[in-house]
Design an enzyme around this catalytic site. Sequence first.
Site, PDB file in Angstrom:
ATOM      1  N   TRP A 105      30.724 -21.340 -10.581  1.00  0.00           N
ATOM      2  CA  TRP A 105      29.678 -22.203 -10.048  1.00  0.00           C
ATOM      3  C   TRP A 105      30.193 -23.571  -9.590  1.00  0.00           C
ATOM      4  CZ3 TRP A 105      25.575 -19.898  -8.687  1.00  0.00           C
ATOM      5  CH2 TRP A 105      25.026 -18.860  -9.436  1.00  0.00           C
ATOM      6  N   LYS A 161      28.221 -20.473  -5.444  1.00  0.00           N
ATOM      7  CA  LYS A 161      29.128 -19.659  -6.251  1.00  0.00           C
ATOM      8  C   LYS A 161      30.361 -19.328  -5.428  1.00  0.00           C
ATOM      9  CE  LYS A 161      28.622 -16.772 -10.130  1.00  0.00           C
ATOM     10  NZ  LYS A 161      28.124 -15.554 -10.748  1.00  0.00           N
ATOM     11  N   GLU A 164      22.865 -16.014 -18.821  1.00  0.00           N
ATOM     12  CA  GLU A 164      21.649 -16.033 -19.656  1.00  0.00           C
ATOM     13  C   GLU A 164      21.198 -14.635 -20.041  1.00  0.00           C
ATOM     14  OE1 GLU A 164      22.189 -17.839 -16.960  1.00  0.00           O
ATOM     15  OE2 GLU A 164      21.261 -19.814 -17.063  1.00  0.00           O
ATOM     16  N   THR A 221      26.792 -22.630 -18.871  1.00  0.00           N
ATOM     17  CA  THR A 221      26.674 -22.280 -17.460  1.00  0.00           C
ATOM     18  C   THR A 221      26.148 -23.483 -16.693  1.00  0.00           C
ATOM     19  OG1 THR A 221      25.559 -20.870 -15.845  1.00  0.00           O
ATOM     20  CG2 THR A 221      24.372 -21.257 -17.909  1.00  0.00           C
TER      21      THR A 221
HETATM   22  P1  AMP Z   1      26.608 -16.236 -13.921  1.00  0.00           P
HETATM   23  O1  AMP Z   1      25.643 -16.789 -14.871  1.00  0.00           O
HETATM   24  O2  AMP Z   1      27.748 -17.151 -13.645  1.00  0.00           O
HETATM   25  O3  AMP Z   1      27.056 -14.872 -14.331  1.00  0.00           O
HETATM   26  O4  AMP Z   1      25.880 -16.082 -12.533  1.00  0.00           O
HETATM   27  C1  AMP Z   1      24.723 -15.341 -12.374  1.00  0.00           C
HETATM   28  C2  AMP Z   1      24.265 -15.401 -10.947  1.00  0.00           C
HETATM   29  O5  AMP Z   1      25.283 -14.904 -10.072  1.00  0.00           O
HETATM   30  C3  AMP Z   1      23.051 -14.575 -10.639  1.00  0.00           C
HETATM   31  O6  AMP Z   1      21.848 -15.212 -10.983  1.00  0.00           O
HETATM   32  C4  AMP Z   1      23.200 -14.387  -9.138  1.00  0.00           C
HETATM   33  O7  AMP Z   1      22.775 -15.539  -8.422  1.00  0.00           O
HETATM   34  C5  AMP Z   1      24.691 -14.242  -8.971  1.00  0.00           C
HETATM   35  N1  AMP Z   1      25.070 -12.813  -9.019  1.00  0.00           N
HETATM   36  C6  AMP Z   1      25.554 -12.118 -10.060  1.00  0.00           C
HETATM   37  N2  AMP Z   1      25.802 -10.843  -9.711  1.00  0.00           N
HETATM   38  C7  AMP Z   1      25.451 -10.715  -8.413  1.00  0.00           C
HETATM   39  C8  AMP Z   1      25.449  -9.636  -7.476  1.00  0.00           C
HETATM   40  N3  AMP Z   1      25.887  -8.419  -7.783  1.00  0.00           N
HETATM   41  N4  AMP Z   1      24.985  -9.901  -6.236  1.00  0.00           N
HETATM   42  C9  AMP Z   1      24.544 -11.118  -5.879  1.00  0.00           C
HETATM   43  N5  AMP Z   1      24.533 -12.171  -6.716  1.00  0.00           N
HETATM   44  C10 AMP Z   1      24.979 -11.971  -7.967  1.00  0.00           C
END
Ligand code: AMP
Length: 546
Positions: free
Chosen positions: A449, A444, A331, A186
Amino acid sequence: MLGHMQSQPLLISSLIVHAERHHARGQIVSRRVEGDIHRTDWGQIAQRSRQVANAINGLGLAVGDRFATLAWNGYRHLELYFGVSGSQRVLHTLNPRLHPEQLAWIVNHAEDRVVAFDMTFLPLVKAVAAHCPTVKHWIALCDADKLPADSGLPGLLSYEAWMGQQSTDYIWPEFDENSASSMCYTSGTTGNPKAALYSHRSTILHAYSAALPDSLCLSARDSVLPVVPMFHVNAWGLPYSAAATGCSLVFPGPAMDGKSIFELLESEKVTMAAGVPTVWQMLLGHMQTEGLKFSTLKRTVIGGSACPPAMIEAFNNDYGVEVLHAWGMTEMSPLGTVCTLKRDQMELTPAEQMKVRLKQGRAVYGVDMKIVDADGKELPWDGKTYGDLLVRGPWIIASYFKGEGGDPLVRDEAGHGWFPTGDVAVIDADGFMQITDRSKDVIKSGGEWISSIDVENIAMAHPAVAMAACVGMKHPKWDERPIVVVVKKPGKEVTREELLAHYEGKIAKWQIPDDVVFVDVIPLGATGKMQKMTLRQQLKDYVLPG
Ligand code: AMP
């Protein structure tokens, strides 16, 4: 005194053994890279996973060796999920959306021994192969007669020829449930990408919890379409929960546009689908233009980015589909919270219910969460006070692969380690969490990312740039898009177009900022750090180019 119950390690192989014994005829449908629809079932997947395990033994891979995939959602990828992890190797799902340089960096860091790829990614594989010395075998996920003669990859294997000749007899080994099973990089934090290294135990516990009624509510009566990629946090663990519950799986392959997804949802009588808001935006757009309705879809899990209110309303009011707004992270395997109403909330008016549904939801059993202030002091759950969101639990990261970044956990007075998510949130008295901001410096876009540091470093490498700050701007389709705010060096000139052209070839196309904003100063804090919150405030009237 110890309990007197059987002590069986929690292993991923037990999922496929269960699926074969109890749900052998459960359907697995895939739209293939070739464009056709392929049909198989859990029984066949189990057999072929054992063939994969035998074939991996044939390659001489050691326990714990990394076996990477560069693949869409499909049945062969599913077989590798079980064949690789079940035989005690580590499945490393690579993100094909990355720039070749980023991808090669990750392959080298993981020390991947094998890469299995969909033919769509042959050009990408050709671009990185020479830079990946640890990879000893390249496997194309295709039939023997589809293998290109001029691939330029010496010893390229066809998946079907490689595993097809193997015996279906294989006894899954038993080993420590804490052994590594799969990994996912990530860039959700600063610096180089880091990998979350999942274990068999963490994966099985997550699979149980994700299937619960107030989580994703999976059953043997469901047909589930994961649009969320299998290269992104194991498609939110759906392949594992599906094997545990015996639900059918429908894989979209590379076709994730609204029309293709709608066709599959209807033709395969899908009851539940999961993906990021951008995907559902495309689906709803297509349905609205064509005046279409769902005939079987009951629930959709939306996460990865905040789900816009209009989307929840459209699914609920126009199509009778329940939205499960979910939050999690790579994570966290990834599930942290899901927004499902409690018994007394069912009495609320539709407008009041909608206010609740917009939140990211309640912690699933197995995840504990809290919000803290700058001193680490826990803040009240009053729905108003916001703070840094911390989590702990058996499927939450303890440290990154190879110890990168040091110890990420924050200790409480009892000595428990909490993982700081980089999200800022409020929690209400009923335990519903709502993300209000992000303290981590990343953007995002469409569920993927973009590292603001990468974007800034490239700008800073331009001779006319004195300082650069990359910030995310709200976008109706992609949720966020990056722009770069630039201070020019005295006496130097660079235009917006020149600076954007300077990004070409240095990062993936979709990671290139949408715009350049020239300013005289970028606000700095006491330690000289760029104040992005202040900068975003200053740019509040800024509109992205159309
Ligand atoms: P990832 O590791 O790529 O799955 O990204 C995780 C991050 O995405 C989280 O720490 C949030 O910043 C964002 N994220 C994931 N789900 C949501 C959601 N339902 N609403 C807002 N942000 C989210």
